[in-house]
Write a protein that holds these residues in place. Sequence first.
Motif, PDB file in Angstrom:
ATOM      1  N   MET A   1       6.681   6.527   0.321  1.00  0.00           N
ATOM      2  CA  MET A   1       6.512   6.738  -1.098  1.00  0.00           C
ATOM      3  C   MET A   1       5.598   5.698  -1.718  1.00  0.00           C
ATOM      4  O   MET A   1       4.805   6.000  -2.578  1.00  0.00           O
ATOM      5  CB  MET A   1       7.898   6.712  -1.748  1.00  0.00           C
ATOM      6  N   SER A   2       5.717   4.440  -1.256  1.00  0.00           N
ATOM      7  CA  SER A   2       4.898   3.389  -1.843  1.00  0.00           C
ATOM      8  C   SER A   2       3.445   3.464  -1.390  1.00  0.00           C
ATOM      9  O   SER A   2       2.598   2.803  -1.960  1.00  0.00           O
ATOM     10  CB  SER A   2       5.488   2.022  -1.512  1.00  0.00           C
ATOM     11  N   LEU A   3       3.172   4.247  -0.363  1.00  0.00           N
ATOM     12  CA  LEU A   3       1.794   4.382   0.107  1.00  0.00           C
ATOM     13  C   LEU A   3       0.997   5.435  -0.660  1.00  0.00           C
ATOM     14  O   LEU A   3      -0.192   5.585  -0.443  1.00  0.00           O
ATOM     15  CB  LEU A   3       1.780   4.713   1.600  1.00  0.00           C
ATOM     16  N   VAL A   4       1.640   6.150  -1.537  1.00  0.00           N
ATOM     17  CA  VAL A   4       0.961   7.196  -2.304  1.00  0.00           C
ATOM     18  C   VAL A   4      -0.146   6.593  -3.157  1.00  0.00           C
ATOM     19  O   VAL A   4      -1.262   7.118  -3.212  1.00  0.00           O
ATOM     20  CB  VAL A   4       1.969   7.986  -3.175  1.00  0.00           C
ATOM     21  N   TRP A   5       0.126   5.490  -3.805  1.00  0.00           N
ATOM     22  CA  TRP A   5      -0.903   4.854  -4.640  1.00  0.00           C
ATOM     23  C   TRP A   5      -2.068   4.362  -3.785  1.00  0.00           C
ATOM     24  O   TRP A   5      -3.220   4.402  -4.195  1.00  0.00           O
ATOM     25  CB  TRP A   5      -0.316   3.707  -5.475  1.00  0.00           C
ATOM     26  N   PHE A   6      -1.736   3.894  -2.546  1.00  0.00           N
ATOM     27  CA  PHE A   6      -2.794   3.430  -1.641  1.00  0.00           C
ATOM     28  C   PHE A   6      -3.695   4.585  -1.230  1.00  0.00           C
ATOM     29  O   PHE A   6      -4.923   4.452  -1.220  1.00  0.00           O
ATOM     30  CB  PHE A   6      -2.164   2.762  -0.407  1.00  0.00           C
ATOM     31  N   GLU A   7      -3.094   5.721  -0.907  1.00  0.00           N
ATOM     32  CA  GLU A   7      -3.880   6.898  -0.536  1.00  0.00           C
ATOM     33  C   GLU A   7      -4.741   7.373  -1.701  1.00  0.00           C
ATOM     34  O   GLU A   7      -5.891   7.774  -1.502  1.00  0.00           O
ATOM     35  CB  GLU A   7      -2.966   8.024  -0.051  1.00  0.00           C
ATOM     36  N   GLU A   8      -4.192   7.329  -2.902  1.00  0.00           N
ATOM     37  CA  GLU A   8      -4.966   7.715  -4.092  1.00  0.00           C
ATOM     38  C   GLU A   8      -6.134   6.764  -4.318  1.00  0.00           C
ATOM     39  O   GLU A   8      -7.236   7.190  -4.665  1.00  0.00           O
ATOM     40  CB  GLU A   8      -4.067   7.756  -5.326  1.00  0.00           C
TER      41      GLU A   8
END
Length: 110
Positions: A1-8
């Motif tokens: 879940m916390s990697l979503v911002w990284f992918e964005e």
Amino acid sequence: MSLVWFEELIHLLVLFFEFVGGLLIIYGGIVATAKVLLLEIAKKSYSYNRIRLELTGKIVFGLEFLIAADILATIISPSQEELIMLAVVVIIRTILGYFLEKEAKEFQIE
């Protein structure tokens, strides 16, 4: 879940680098076209070799941004197919960039 911002963030950077790379190539083409027209119509003091050298530089620089975008895009989805596609694209663009730079150096000598 916390990697979503990284992918964005990576996705936005990919779009940015693709935009900058394309913009550099388009800008180089427009400037080269304008100089050729000025050379032919207004008899300005440009030379075809100098125009070609400047256009080649913009294309090579734009390709480097596009390669960076491809590398970043692979970070998001590193499947084997994506890695193979990245390798092929990078090889093609690197070879193209190499020969464009080689051509540019030959025109600098003349």
